[in-house]
Scaffold this motif. Structure first.
Motif, mmCIF file in Angstrom:
data_model
loop_
_atom_site.group_PDB
_atom_site.id
_atom_site.type_symbol
_atom_site.label_atom_id
_atom_site.label_comp_id
_atom_site.label_asym_id
_atom_site.label_seq_id
_atom_site.Cartn_x
_atom_site.Cartn_y
_atom_site.Cartn_z
ATOM 1 N N GLY A 1 0.806 -1.216 0.000
ATOM 2 C CA GLY A 1 0.000 0.000 0.000
ATOM 3 C C GLY A 1 0.838 1.265 0.000
ATOM 4 O O GLY A 1 0.486 2.262 -0.652
ATOM 5 N N VAL A 2 1.979 1.240 0.713
ATOM 6 C CA VAL A 2 2.862 2.407 0.771
ATOM 7 C C VAL A 2 3.447 2.706 -0.616
ATOM 8 O O VAL A 2 3.560 3.870 -1.018
ATOM 9 N N VAL A 3 3.800 1.670 -1.355
ATOM 10 C CA VAL A 3 4.330 1.858 -2.710
ATOM 11 C C VAL A 3 3.304 2.566 -3.584
ATOM 12 O O VAL A 3 3.622 3.527 -4.301
ATOM 13 N N GLN A 4 2.063 2.111 -3.525
ATOM 14 C CA GLN A 4 1.013 2.716 -4.338
ATOM 15 C C GLN A 4 0.786 4.178 -3.950
ATOM 16 O O GLN A 4 0.626 5.049 -4.808
ATOM 17 N N THR A 5 0.793 4.467 -2.658
ATOM 18 C CA THR A 5 0.561 5.835 -2.189
ATOM 19 C C THR A 5 1.649 6.783 -2.685
ATOM 20 O O THR A 5 1.367 7.912 -3.105
ATOM 21 N N GLY A 6 2.901 6.327 -2.644
ATOM 22 C CA GLY A 6 4.008 7.169 -3.086
ATOM 23 C C GLY A 6 4.019 7.430 -4.574
ATOM 24 O O GLY A 6 4.415 8.513 -5.026
ATOM 25 N N MET A 7 3.569 6.454 -5.368
ATOM 26 C CA MET A 7 3.631 6.584 -6.821
ATOM 27 C C MET A 7 2.398 7.250 -7.427
ATOM 28 O O MET A 7 2.463 7.792 -8.536
ATOM 29 N N ILE A 8 1.262 7.216 -6.716
ATOM 30 C CA ILE A 8 0.014 7.716 -7.295
ATOM 31 C C ILE A 8 -0.589 8.856 -6.477
ATOM 32 O O ILE A 8 -0.811 9.955 -6.981
ATOM 33 N N THR A 9 -0.849 8.610 -5.200
ATOM 34 C CA THR A 9 -1.600 9.563 -4.385
ATOM 35 C C THR A 9 -0.922 10.919 -4.281
ATOM 36 O O THR A 9 -1.586 11.960 -4.268
ATOM 37 N N ARG A 10 0.395 10.956 -4.217
ATOM 38 C CA ARG A 10 1.119 12.227 -4.086
ATOM 39 C C ARG A 10 0.851 13.185 -5.244
ATOM 40 O O ARG A 10 1.020 14.399 -5.108
ATOM 41 N N PHE A 11 0.431 12.645 -6.390
ATOM 42 C CA PHE A 11 0.301 13.464 -7.599
ATOM 43 C C PHE A 11 -1.162 13.721 -7.992
ATOM 44 O O PHE A 11 -1.432 14.081 -9.131
ATOM 45 N N TYR A 12 -2.074 13.546 -7.048
ATOM 46 C CA TYR A 12 -3.488 13.724 -7.378
ATOM 47 C C TYR A 12 -3.844 15.173 -7.718
ATOM 48 O O TYR A 12 -4.904 15.431 -8.305
#
Length: 456
Positions: free
Chosen positions: A358-369
């Motif tokens: 989940g942390v990997v996904q958050t760093g690669m996607i959520t940060r750039f919303y």
């Protein structure tokens, strides 16, 4: 009573940025509450029914979004038409739009229910759902699709209310459903041990309540918003207009969802732990995404009302306000979510493997919303201006096609076959599509000014 009713907002005069923010805040809270429905499902099932049940709830989420997004796109058409009619003072036409919108919502919900129930088994194959969780995933899917009519009624009814500047009452109705959803989740899963069936039925019952409150609200309204169930017949011309305007928005939503389904299938191939982590992180990131998406909804209503009132000089102001708000909110919340990603994903699951994924996904996607929100906001402005096909075409080219090509080609190569490589397609395609939409906006604005100057 002087002025507009207390729930309505004058979008055609005054400073744009504070009004857009004031209008969008209830939408933001409503969207967050809607996500809390899903979060309650995921947290309760993850904590009290295990990681397999958690994976079962999340394994088909992208496909559910794909099917519902198609019909919800037509609510955008209803919102645009109603806002233009309201801004132009066309009360009789708007009354027809209200009746027609509610009929279309029920038809769309019924079609979704039928499609979902008939396609459950093939969906398990298409989504490459792990055999270990297929039974639970299929059960959850059937229950969720059984509640599609009330979900559509609530969303279409809310679209009509937003068209007149009322973003508060849909929030109240959703909040009531949210409280019921959380209570029923705890009762069905913890006390009655219903697992995925419990969270599914809790969601459906809460949607019935929210839909009922929207219908009751419209029935009690006076004037053009009044809904008379005894005269609930669609206006053919209005229905055609809603479908014509809403179809490109539906198509755009579906195109995004198709690429998400393909990526979800790729994620599922990494095993249940990664699927569960992706599901939890998606739900967490969803809070950031919907905060940005509310400015898309607000932009449509503001631009449509001003276009209907002939106040086109306010459209660039709406566009600028949207860009400032969405980039500030999206970037701030995205970075905050990533800073506390481990702790936040830990709310959904105690598994170290699930949290790491989940942390990997958050760093690669959520940060750039924030960039994603700008892309959506520009699409909303263009739709409000009457350009319904352009955003869809640009989304197809700039986001969906490139994302699908990456997954089906480069991602299959061993050197690129990683979660990081898979997730990188999101921010890259958001940037490309945003640039295309900015060019499209400049072209459409020049064309709109020329049209108004010619007196058309």
């Amino acid at each position: 009573m002087n002025g507009k009713p207390k729930y309505e907002m004058d979008m055609c005069s005054g400073a744009v940025l504070p009004k857009l923010l004031l209008f969008s805040l209830p939408l933001m809270v409503s969207s967050v509450l809607q996500l809390l429905f899903n979060a309650a499902d995921i947290v309760v099932v993850g904590r009290f029914a295990g990681d397999n049940a958690l994976a079962a709830v999340g394994a088909t989420s992208s496909l559910i979004s794909l099917l519902t997004e198609f019909f919800l796109g037509f609510s955008i058409g209803a919102n645009i038409i109603a806002a233009r009619q309201y801004g132009g003072g066309k009360q009789a036409e708007m009354a027809k739009t209200v009746r027609t919108t509610m009929i279309l919502s029920m038809i769309g919900g019924a079609l979704l229910t039928a499609a979902g129930l008939l396609l459950t088994e093939p969906i398990m194959v298409w989504m490459k759902v792990d055999p270990e969780i297929q039974g639970q995933a299929a059960l959850y899917l059937r229950i969720i699709f059984a509640g599609m009519i009330p979900m559509m009624v609530y969303n279409f009814g809310s679209a009509v209310l937003r068209a007149v500047g009322d973003s508060r009452r849909p929030l109240y109705f959703l909040a009531a459903g949210g409280v019921v959803n959380v209570i029923l989740n705890l009762i069905f899963v913890i006390i009655f041990r219903m697992d995925v069936a419990g969270v599914g039925w809790a969601t459906v019952i809460s949607q019935v309540l929210s839909a009922g409150l929207v219908v009751l609200c419209l029935m009690k309204e006076k004037g053009c918003l009044h809904l008379d169930l005894k005269r609930l017949s669609p206006d053919r011309r209005t229905a055609v207009s809603i479908i014509r305007i809403g179809l490109p928005a539906s198509t755009q939503g579906v195109l995004f969802c198709i690429s998400s389904v393909i990526i979800q299938s790729a994620v599922n191939s990494f095993g249940p732990d990664v699927t569960a982590g992706f599901s939890a992180a998606n739900n967490l990131g969803g809070f950031v995404y919907v905060a940005c998406y509310t400015f898309y909804q607000g932009s449509i209503s503001f631009v449509s009302q001003n276009l209907g009132a002939g106040r086109i000089e306010r459209i660039p102001k709406v566009t600028a306000a949207m860009a400032i708000l969405v980039l500030s909110v999206g970037t701030g919340l995205g970075c905050l979510a990533y800073a506390f990603a481990g702790e936040l994903i830990g709310i959904y699951s105690t598994s170290a493997a699930v949290i790491a994924a989940g942390v990997v996904q958050t760093g690669m996607i959520t940060r750039f919303y924030g960039i994603c929100g700008l892309m959506d906001g520009l699409s909303g402005v263009l739709r409000g201006m009457g350009s319904h096909v352009m955003p869809t075409v640009m989304t197809l080219i700039g986001a969906c096609s490139l994302r699908i090509i990456w997954v089906l080609t480069f991602f299959k190569m061993p050197v690129f076959h990683t979660l990081e490589s898979l997730y990188l397609t999101y921010p890259v395609t958001w940037v490309i599509t945003s640039v295309m939409l900015i060019i499209g906006y400049r072209y459409t604005w020049k064309k709109l000014k020329k049209t108004f100057r010619s007196g058309m």
